[in-house]
Design a protein around this motif. Sequence first.
Motif, PDB file in Angstrom:
ATOM      1  N   SER A 297      38.755  35.810  47.118  1.00 61.54           N
ATOM      2  CA  SER A 297      39.181  36.788  46.122  1.00 61.54           C
ATOM      3  C   SER A 297      38.382  38.085  46.311  1.00 61.54           C
ATOM      4  O   SER A 297      37.334  38.097  46.946  1.00 61.54           O
ATOM      5  CB  SER A 297      38.969  36.237  44.718  1.00 61.54           C
ATOM      6  OG  SER A 297      37.592  36.007  44.520  1.00 61.54           O
ATOM      7  N   THR A 298      38.889  39.161  45.730  1.00 62.57           N
ATOM      8  CA  THR A 298      38.274  40.477  45.900  1.00 62.57           C
ATOM      9  C   THR A 298      36.789  40.511  45.511  1.00 62.57           C
ATOM     10  O   THR A 298      35.972  41.054  46.260  1.00 62.57           O
ATOM     11  CB  THR A 298      39.069  41.533  45.107  1.00 62.57           C
ATOM     12  OG1 THR A 298      40.434  41.461  45.527  1.00 62.57           O
ATOM     13  CG2 THR A 298      38.553  42.926  45.381  1.00 62.57           C
TER      14      THR A 298
ATOM     15  N   SER B 377      36.450  44.078  39.385  1.00 57.88           N
ATOM     16  CA  SER B 377      37.256  43.352  40.371  1.00 57.88           C
ATOM     17  C   SER B 377      37.506  41.916  39.927  1.00 57.88           C
ATOM     18  O   SER B 377      38.454  41.277  40.372  1.00 57.88           O
ATOM     19  CB  SER B 377      36.580  43.379  41.747  1.00 57.88           C
ATOM     20  OG  SER B 377      35.555  42.410  41.823  1.00 57.88           O
ATOM     21  N   ILE B 378      36.629  41.410  39.055  1.00 62.06           N
ATOM     22  CA  ILE B 378      36.852  40.060  38.506  1.00 62.06           C
ATOM     23  C   ILE B 378      37.851  40.108  37.357  1.00 62.06           C
ATOM     24  O   ILE B 378      38.771  39.297  37.292  1.00 62.06           O
ATOM     25  CB  ILE B 378      35.520  39.445  38.004  1.00 62.06           C
ATOM     26  CG1 ILE B 378      34.546  39.280  39.175  1.00 62.06           C
ATOM     27  CG2 ILE B 378      35.750  38.107  37.303  1.00 62.06           C
ATOM     28  CD1 ILE B 378      33.181  38.783  38.764  1.00 62.06           C
ATOM     29  N   THR B 379      37.674  41.086  36.462  1.00 63.31           N
ATOM     30  CA  THR B 379      38.467  41.069  35.232  1.00 63.31           C
ATOM     31  C   THR B 379      39.805  41.789  35.353  1.00 63.31           C
ATOM     32  O   THR B 379      40.709  41.526  34.566  1.00 63.31           O
ATOM     33  CB  THR B 379      37.682  41.716  34.064  1.00 63.31           C
ATOM     34  OG1 THR B 379      37.364  43.081  34.414  1.00 63.31           O
ATOM     35  CG2 THR B 379      36.389  40.974  33.793  1.00 63.31           C
ATOM     36  N   GLU B 380      39.942  42.708  36.324  1.00 68.16           N
ATOM     37  CA  GLU B 380      41.180  43.490  36.412  1.00 68.16           C
ATOM     38  C   GLU B 380      41.934  43.122  37.690  1.00 68.16           C
ATOM     39  O   GLU B 380      41.358  42.586  38.631  1.00 68.16           O
ATOM     40  CB  GLU B 380      40.876  44.991  36.427  1.00 68.16           C
ATOM     41  CG  GLU B 380      39.815  45.443  35.444  1.00 68.16           C
ATOM     42  CD  GLU B 380      40.175  45.158  33.994  1.00 68.16           C
ATOM     43  OE1 GLU B 380      41.340  45.398  33.629  1.00 68.16           O
ATOM     44  OE2 GLU B 380      39.306  44.671  33.243  1.00 68.16           O
ATOM     45  N   SER B 381      43.217  43.474  37.710  1.00 62.24           N
ATOM     46  CA  SER B 381      43.989  43.144  38.913  1.00 62.24           C
ATOM     47  C   SER B 381      44.479  44.415  39.621  1.00 62.24           C
ATOM     48  O   SER B 381      45.572  44.457  40.142  1.00 62.24           O
ATOM     49  CB  SER B 381      45.156  42.232  38.545  1.00 62.24           C
ATOM     50  OG  SER B 381      45.905  42.825  37.517  1.00 62.24           O
ATOM     51  N   PHE B 382      43.636  45.463  39.587  1.00 60.42           N
ATOM     52  CA  PHE B 382      43.982  46.678  40.310  1.00 60.42           C
ATOM     53  C   PHE B 382      43.267  46.707  41.654  1.00 60.42           C
ATOM     54  O   PHE B 382      42.369  45.916  41.907  1.00 60.42           O
ATOM     55  CB  PHE B 382      43.605  47.906  39.478  1.00 60.42           C
ATOM     56  CG  PHE B 382      44.361  47.992  38.180  1.00 60.42           C
ATOM     57  CD1 PHE B 382      45.695  48.357  38.177  1.00 60.42           C
ATOM     58  CD2 PHE B 382      43.741  47.694  36.978  1.00 60.42           C
ATOM     59  CE1 PHE B 382      46.405  48.423  36.991  1.00 60.42           C
ATOM     60  CE2 PHE B 382      44.443  47.746  35.787  1.00 60.42           C
ATOM     61  CZ  PHE B 382      45.779  48.109  35.788  1.00 60.42           C
ATOM     62  N   SER B 383      43.694  47.654  42.513  1.00 60.08           N
ATOM     63  CA  SER B 383      43.049  47.746  43.823  1.00 60.08           C
ATOM     64  C   SER B 383      41.634  48.287  43.675  1.00 60.08           C
ATOM     65  O   SER B 383      41.278  48.910  42.668  1.00 60.08           O
ATOM     66  CB  SER B 383      43.855  48.669  44.737  1.00 60.08           C
ATOM     67  OG  SER B 383      43.601  50.012  44.416  1.00 60.08           O
ATOM     68  N   GLU B 407      45.367  50.273  30.650  1.00 59.17           N
ATOM     69  CA  GLU B 407      45.750  48.902  31.000  1.00 59.17           C
ATOM     70  C   GLU B 407      44.540  47.996  31.228  1.00 59.17           C
ATOM     71  O   GLU B 407      44.698  46.829  31.591  1.00 59.17           O
ATOM     72  CB  GLU B 407      46.605  48.892  32.278  1.00 59.17           C
ATOM     73  CG  GLU B 407      47.399  50.162  32.490  1.00 59.17           C
ATOM     74  CD  GLU B 407      48.896  49.911  32.583  1.00 59.17           C
ATOM     75  OE1 GLU B 407      49.261  48.896  33.189  1.00 59.17           O
ATOM     76  OE2 GLU B 407      49.660  50.729  32.034  1.00 59.17           O
ATOM     77  N   SER B 409      41.417  45.534  30.652  1.00 56.50           N
ATOM     78  CA  SER B 409      41.117  44.448  29.718  1.00 56.50           C
ATOM     79  C   SER B 409      39.970  44.868  28.808  1.00 56.50           C
ATOM     80  O   SER B 409      39.372  45.924  29.004  1.00 56.50           O
ATOM     81  CB  SER B 409      40.723  43.199  30.499  1.00 56.50           C
ATOM     82  OG  SER B 409      39.462  43.411  31.114  1.00 56.50           O
TER      83      SER B 409
END
Lengths: 453, 453
Positions: A297-298, B377-383, B407, B409
């Motif tokens: 994962s990232t 990077s753990i909590t969000e799903s953006f690049s 958007e 969290s």
Amino acid sequence: MSFINRLIKNQNLSPVKLIVLFYFLAILISTAILNVPLFWQEGQTLSLFDSLFTAISAISVTGLSVIPIDQVFNTAGYFALSFIFQLGGIGIMTMGTAIYLMLGKKIGIRERQLISIDHNQATFSGLVRLTKKILQTILVIELVGMVVLSIHYLNYFDTWQEAWLQGYFASVSATTNAGFHITGVSLIPFADDYFVQFIQIILMILGAIGFPVLIEIQQWLIDRKNRKKGFRFTTFMKLTTTTYFLLLIFGMVIIFLIEHNLAFADQPWYQSLLSSLFNSVSTRSGGQITSNIAEFSTPTLIVLAFLMFIGASPSSAGGGIRTTTFAVMLLSVYNYAKGRQSIKVFQREISHRDTIRSFVVLTTAISLTLIAIFVLSITESFSILELAFEVFSAFGTTGLSLGITAELSVIGRIVIMVMMFIGRIGIFSFLFLISSPPTKDLYRYPEARMLIG
Amino acid sequence: MSFINRLIKNQNLSPVKLIVLFYFLAILISTAILNVPLFWQEGQTLSLFDSLFTAISAISVTGLSVIPIDQVFNTAGYFALSFIFQLGGIGIMTMGTAIYLMLGKKIGIRERQLISIDHNQATFSGLVRLTKKILQTILVIELVGMVVLSIHYLNYFDTWQEAWLQGYFASVSATTNAGFHITGVSLIPFADDYFVQFIQIILMILGAIGFPVLIEIQQWLIDRKNRKKGFRFTTFMKLTTTTYFLLLIFGMVIIFLIEHNLAFADQPWYQSLLSSLFNSVSTRSGGQITSNIAEFSTPTLIVLAFLMFIGASPSSAGGGIRTTTFAVMLLSVYNYAKGRQSIKVFQREISHRDTIRSFVVLTTAISLTLIAIFVLSITESFSILELAFEVFSAFGTTGLSLGITAELSVIGRIVIMVMMFIGRIGIFSFLFLISSPPTKDLYRYPEARMLIG
Ligand SMILES: [K+]
Ligand SMILES: [K+]
């Protein structure tokens, strides 16, 4: 030494420029060697440019590759390649350690006494003896690794020749932290083989922990055997080893916490922990993998990139900013926040000069990697994460990749070659390389105060 | 001052902790104010958490927003919000400048003489007079900006009330570098209006260039008018202003070179150049946009993120590591590579202490932003690019975004709030905030030499 000394004097070359010159020569010769069709499998071909990339990757013991090593080279080619990264790995250890020893000779008498005791310097004299010692140590480690791995590999490969070839290549590649492999897929075939991974971890650690550390441990063991007292580990050894293992544990814990329920979800906890340890060790500079890291994962990839940027210990086969730089930098910030005047560690103080030096290394490293990522973002069409990962891997001479190396454009490959080279010679040497000769302060100005931060 | 002095003594509070305490109070009060339904448009609602985010964004003059400001607040709400970022902007200028002046008082007699001349310090005395002076200067700038913009806005808006409201808000938001807007889309409606952009650029520069610089220019103009000779700009003023404008030009040139044939492809070259300048100025801390920056190519976004990380000049309305930190750091590396003993600039030397300080600021800033990106990077799903851009924008209190703020969290929002706060108070204050009281060296150890980099 006297020949080298004369060369430096006559040609007006600084030792750093001489080392870089040696590296350039080594790269040229290696490129020529790898470009000999004799070393290729039938029907394979290798361009001069790809030979250059492979040569730099081998000399810098990075392991990034634009070609499938196992398919392009034949057995003789494997040996040629392994000799190149063997020389690359041992070369940097020798030169790094020599610089370390020379450093101890350029300081005052009082300090020299202290450091002399601190360094157990009596044990070695001269570059030749040192090289011999390094060569011996590394060869013994590699030999043991080869024998152990090869015998075990008999379970995997059809012929004993193949098992020993694989064992030989794996042992040398792991010990020199080269990260090359002739399995085609690194250690993925041994993903469930704890023994292979354990041996690889040991070999990679021995290659990345720094040669001065190996010497000191050897001396400590000898003294213990002879019941000789009074041996003291140097502060350098304590700091670099502590940092090395703290980073190792940090990496393992973070990877385990993130991936235990993701990439390692189908593994029992102890295998998941071993995989985490393996990947953490690998980022120190080894560059081997037991699974496709692109599936991480990232957040994990960010941590891996960060660990690669820090890299291995000084005078080891690894690259990056080095563990000591990171440690001194952290200690500086901590001490500064605490309002302390000096940086104390293991009942020693770190000099102002080393503090500034570590900050200079860090700043230059960040600037260079940032520029590299910026250039790649123009020339390549991969995500920032993939590009940054590749750049940090090259700078840390780690060789881990999210699989984009072979797809890089010409400019992209040049950027990665430059980063591998700088990662190899180190930021400090790089700065001296591009710098003018030191000047004396002929005049001074009054100080001006600044608002900072 | 005497009340504050007593408070510091009685409560054993360091000035930095006092400033942070003030900020906390200001944030709490602002949150309460923004949460009053009286300030909302009909049918709108605002949670306490979103009020907190908006309050921190306003107090830190960042301008990142999780809500559509123009739709949630009514006219009274716009005024309330503008008062909050007005106070935030002026507050930090006052406190920053006060710290700058106090620094000059804690040093030796010989140095103080030099600095006293260097600083033209005779021109101000006392925090109250200073605050008055800053308030006056800013209000005059804002007033001129408002009148000019409002009259011009009569071309755009139906009623003069609307034009003046927009002109007022735009002027205050630009001058304090707040980056908030009540157009709903920042300055995109004025993308072809060179006059509006020119005025905005002037206002943003005046807000970001640092208050000490404004004072010095004022004094210089007064002296010129009175034909009084002997005025000298301080080294700090020269360095911070030079760095500010070099970064401005650097940003403009890079953005122009990359986007002229991409995002600005349909613009004539002079408009493309103005757009590049506008975006470069905006990253210094202003945070306004004339086009959707998410349409910029990745290399441009990297440069914007880098410029936001550096931020504005010290004692300005801007954040980041500050221009001086960046300049001192670059000069240090350059001088170190040159083998020089001291850092000379504008016929002055930069103290060792300021050098270390700038490196400490840089290192801490990088560590904090890296941790923030890791957590996101753990909590969000953006690049990674989107997340890093958001973090650098918050830390630089710039307020540019690739559109992910609303958007985020809950944890993501908290991270951004913390980064805005740290960006606002500055790394230096942050370090003192989390540190223990300074200690004296009761004992010393011998120095140990390290291998660095
Ligand atoms: K490697
Ligand atoms: K802003």
